[in-house]
Write an enzyme that holds these catalytic residues in place. Structure first.
Site, PDB file in Angstrom:
ATOM      1  N   ASP A   1      31.939  49.307  35.563  1.00  0.00           N
ATOM      2  CA  ASP A   1      31.368  49.335  36.916  1.00  0.00           C
ATOM      3  C   ASP A   1      32.319  50.092  37.854  1.00  0.00           C
ATOM      4  O   ASP A   1      33.491  49.759  37.966  1.00  0.00           O
ATOM      5  CB  ASP A   1      31.174  47.908  37.420  1.00  0.00           C
ATOM      6  CG  ASP A   1      30.234  47.820  38.612  1.00  0.00           C
ATOM      7  OD1 ASP A   1      30.221  48.758  39.437  1.00  0.00           O
ATOM      8  OD2 ASP A   1      29.518  46.827  38.729  1.00  0.00           O
TER       9      ASP A   1
ATOM     10  N   SER B   1      24.740  48.815  42.233  1.00  0.00           N
ATOM     11  CA  SER B   1      24.746  48.395  40.826  1.00  0.00           C
ATOM     12  C   SER B   1      23.394  47.879  40.359  1.00  0.00           C
ATOM     13  O   SER B   1      23.067  47.988  39.173  1.00  0.00           O
ATOM     14  CB  SER B   1      25.817  47.322  40.603  1.00  0.00           C
ATOM     15  OG  SER B   1      27.101  47.845  40.813  1.00  0.00           O
TER      16      SER B   1
ATOM     17  N   THR C   1      24.572  43.823  37.439  1.00  0.00           N
ATOM     18  CA  THR C   1      24.401  44.544  36.173  1.00  0.00           C
ATOM     19  C   THR C   1      23.834  43.671  35.066  1.00  0.00           C
ATOM     20  O   THR C   1      22.802  44.021  34.476  1.00  0.00           O
ATOM     21  CB  THR C   1      25.724  45.197  35.747  1.00  0.00           C
ATOM     22  OG1 THR C   1      26.119  46.143  36.749  1.00  0.00           O
ATOM     23  CG2 THR C   1      25.552  45.923  34.419  1.00  0.00           C
TER      24      THR C   1
ATOM     25  N   GLU D   1      30.035  44.460  30.411  1.00  0.00           N
ATOM     26  CA  GLU D   1      30.422  45.093  31.665  1.00  0.00           C
ATOM     27  C   GLU D   1      31.869  44.781  32.047  1.00  0.00           C
ATOM     28  O   GLU D   1      32.262  43.616  32.104  1.00  0.00           O
ATOM     29  CB  GLU D   1      29.517  44.631  32.817  1.00  0.00           C
ATOM     30  CG  GLU D   1      29.876  45.335  34.131  1.00  0.00           C
ATOM     31  CD  GLU D   1      29.171  44.744  35.345  1.00  0.00           C
ATOM     32  OE1 GLU D   1      28.883  45.536  36.273  1.00  0.00           O
ATOM     33  OE2 GLU D   1      28.923  43.526  35.383  1.00  0.00           O
TER      34      GLU D   1
ATOM     35  N   ASP E   1      35.155  48.098  39.576  1.00  0.00           N
ATOM     36  CA  ASP E   1      34.458  48.356  40.831  1.00  0.00           C
ATOM     37  C   ASP E   1      35.092  47.611  42.000  1.00  0.00           C
ATOM     38  O   ASP E   1      35.289  48.170  43.088  1.00  0.00           O
ATOM     39  CB  ASP E   1      33.001  47.936  40.669  1.00  0.00           C
ATOM     40  CG  ASP E   1      32.214  47.982  41.966  1.00  0.00           C
ATOM     41  OD1 ASP E   1      31.985  49.084  42.489  1.00  0.00           O
ATOM     42  OD2 ASP E   1      31.829  46.901  42.454  1.00  0.00           O
TER      43      ASP E   1
ATOM     44  N   HIS F   1      36.547  49.082  45.521  1.00  0.00           N
ATOM     45  CA  HIS F   1      36.156  48.692  46.879  1.00  0.00           C
ATOM     46  C   HIS F   1      37.386  48.357  47.727  1.00  0.00           C
ATOM     47  O   HIS F   1      37.425  48.639  48.929  1.00  0.00           O
ATOM     48  CB  HIS F   1      35.223  47.482  46.836  1.00  0.00           C
ATOM     49  CG  HIS F   1      33.812  47.806  46.457  1.00  0.00           C
ATOM     50  ND1 HIS F   1      32.997  48.597  47.229  1.00  0.00           N
ATOM     51  CD2 HIS F   1      33.062  47.438  45.377  1.00  0.00           C
ATOM     52  CE1 HIS F   1      31.806  48.712  46.656  1.00  0.00           C
ATOM     53  NE2 HIS F   1      31.823  48.020  45.527  1.00  0.00           N
TER      54      HIS F   1
ATOM     55  N   ASP G   1      28.022  52.904  36.171  1.00  0.00           N
ATOM     56  CA  ASP G   1      26.835  52.882  37.019  1.00  0.00           C
ATOM     57  C   ASP G   1      26.970  53.807  38.219  1.00  0.00           C
ATOM     58  O   ASP G   1      25.990  54.341  38.736  1.00  0.00           O
ATOM     59  CB  ASP G   1      26.514  51.462  37.483  1.00  0.00           C
ATOM     60  CG  ASP G   1      27.739  50.715  38.002  1.00  0.00           C
ATOM     61  OD1 ASP G   1      28.853  51.291  38.011  1.00  0.00           O
ATOM     62  OD2 ASP G   1      27.586  49.543  38.391  1.00  0.00           O
TER      63      ASP G   1
END
Length: 374
Positions: A47, A87, A141, A262, A267, A271, A309
């Site tokens: 991700d 996502s 996801t 995943e 991810d 962020h 993704d």
């Protein structure tokens, strides 16, 4: 007369040999087709893992398992309503083969029409299915493979829909969304979804020490945390242990299996613009890729796909002088950048080149004998 008989004999032998060669070629072609159709598919999703994240991890760690895979390509990631996907919509695209609106799971842009995921199709074929994430299982996801809902944020409702999803193994974390407060969870109602699923034949595990019990069990819920798994440095080898235990059991199904894995927290560190923590998450994820590739190489009948993704953070690696680079983030959100895809095993060559994320699911369905209709 003798010359005529000799000519006829030679002609007969020629026809016989030609027929034998033709049969051998046909058998060879049939075997080739058979070998190009994998019994198992393992789909790994990093991700937020774009090209810059992989580049940074490679400089920090050295060669990566995913970049050693024989085929690679590039994937477009836009959603139905935005050039920058989230996502939920991207997972719907590569799980089901259709674009949808950001925030929606397993449904068309109208918010109500469900679309089948490759996991549910695998169930139809008699294959076993498993979803694993380093986040809670109700996150976008994994949810896109299991349920149909128009709001990824309604995770207590998503948990309810998991009960009847038919997915054989749910692995990672997220018991808070399945259990009421009286049973140690955070559900706002009194439903104990874990108990309901145990009555349906699921084995529930909540610690690493119990993972050996997956052996011999067709339906398993293994949630090692109430919310999400810890960061890579905290969780140790939890994710790898979950994956290895699950694959050992899934591979007992003679019809085969589908598994989605995943690496969720790549991810999250994107962020937060935390480059070092992002690299730790990516290296942890790549270790799982290595375990999966070891299984696939030994098995010989497993297609392995690794992709992302979307990219998170708008990471670039500008020169910092003295031959080094620095980490430069342009956003705390997602970007519209294309992402890489890597593949190994039977039919892996279908995933080279450049294509839309919906084509991932469409190729997987086709490999297992179904063409997606618009």
């Amino acid at each position: 007369m003798n010359s005529v008989r000799k000519l006829l004999l030679n002609l007969f032998l020629f026809v016989l040999i030609a027929s034998f060669v033709s049969c051998q070629n046909t058998d060879s072609q049939n075997q080739s087709v058979q070998e190009s159709t994998p019994k198992n598919i393992i789909f790994l999703l990093g991700d937020g893992m774009g090209y810059p994240q992989i580049t940074a991890a490679k400089y920090a760690h050295g060669n990566l398992n995913m970049t050693s895979m024989p085929y690679s390509g590039t994937v477009y990631t836009h959603s139905h309503d935005s050039k920058v996907t989230d996502s939920a919509s991207s997972a719907t695209a590569f799980a089901c083969g259709f674009k949808t609106i950001n925030g929606m799971l397993g449904v068309l842009p109208d918010g109500t029409t469900p679309v089948q995921s490759i996991a549910h199709y695998a169930n139809e074929l008699g294959k076993s299915t498993a979803l694993m994430a380093t986040s809670r299982i109700t996150h976008a996801t994994p949810a896109a493979y299991a349920i149909h809902h128009n709001d990824r944020g309604e995770e207590y409702i998503i948990a309810e829909k998991f009960v009847d999803s038919g997915i054989d193994m749910l692995l990672g974390a997220g018991s808070n969304y399945f259990l009421p407060e009286s049973a140690g969870g955070t559900r706002p109602d009194d439903r104990n979804l874990i108990s309901e699923m145990e009555e349906m034949g699921y084995l529930y595990l909540d610690s690493e020490e119990q993972l050996s019990q997956i052996a011999g069990q067709d339906r398993v819920i293994a949630f090692l945390e109430g919310g999400d798994l810890g960061q890579a440095a905290e969780r140790g080898d939890q994710a790898g242990q979950l994956v290895d235990a699950a694959i050992n059991q899934l591979s007992q199904n003679e019809e085969g299996f589908f598994m989605m894995i995943e690496g969720s927290q790549i991810d999250w560190q994107g962020h937060a613009n935390e480059a070092e923590l992002m690299i730790e998450e990516l290296i942890d994820f790549d270790g799982i890729v290595g375990n999966v590739l070891d299984f696939a190489e030994q098995d010989g009948n497993t297609l392995v796909i690794v992709t992302a993704d979307h990219e998170t953070g708008g990471l670039t690696l500008p020169s910092a002088g003295d031959g080094e680079f620095s980490y430069n983030y342009s956003t705390g959100g997602h970007t519209a950048e294309h992402v890489p895809i890597f593949s190994f095993g039977p039919s892996a060559e279908q995933f080279k080149g450049t294509f839309d994320n919906t084509e991932i699911a469409r190729k997987l369905f086709s490999i297992w004998g179904k063409e997606i209709q618009e």
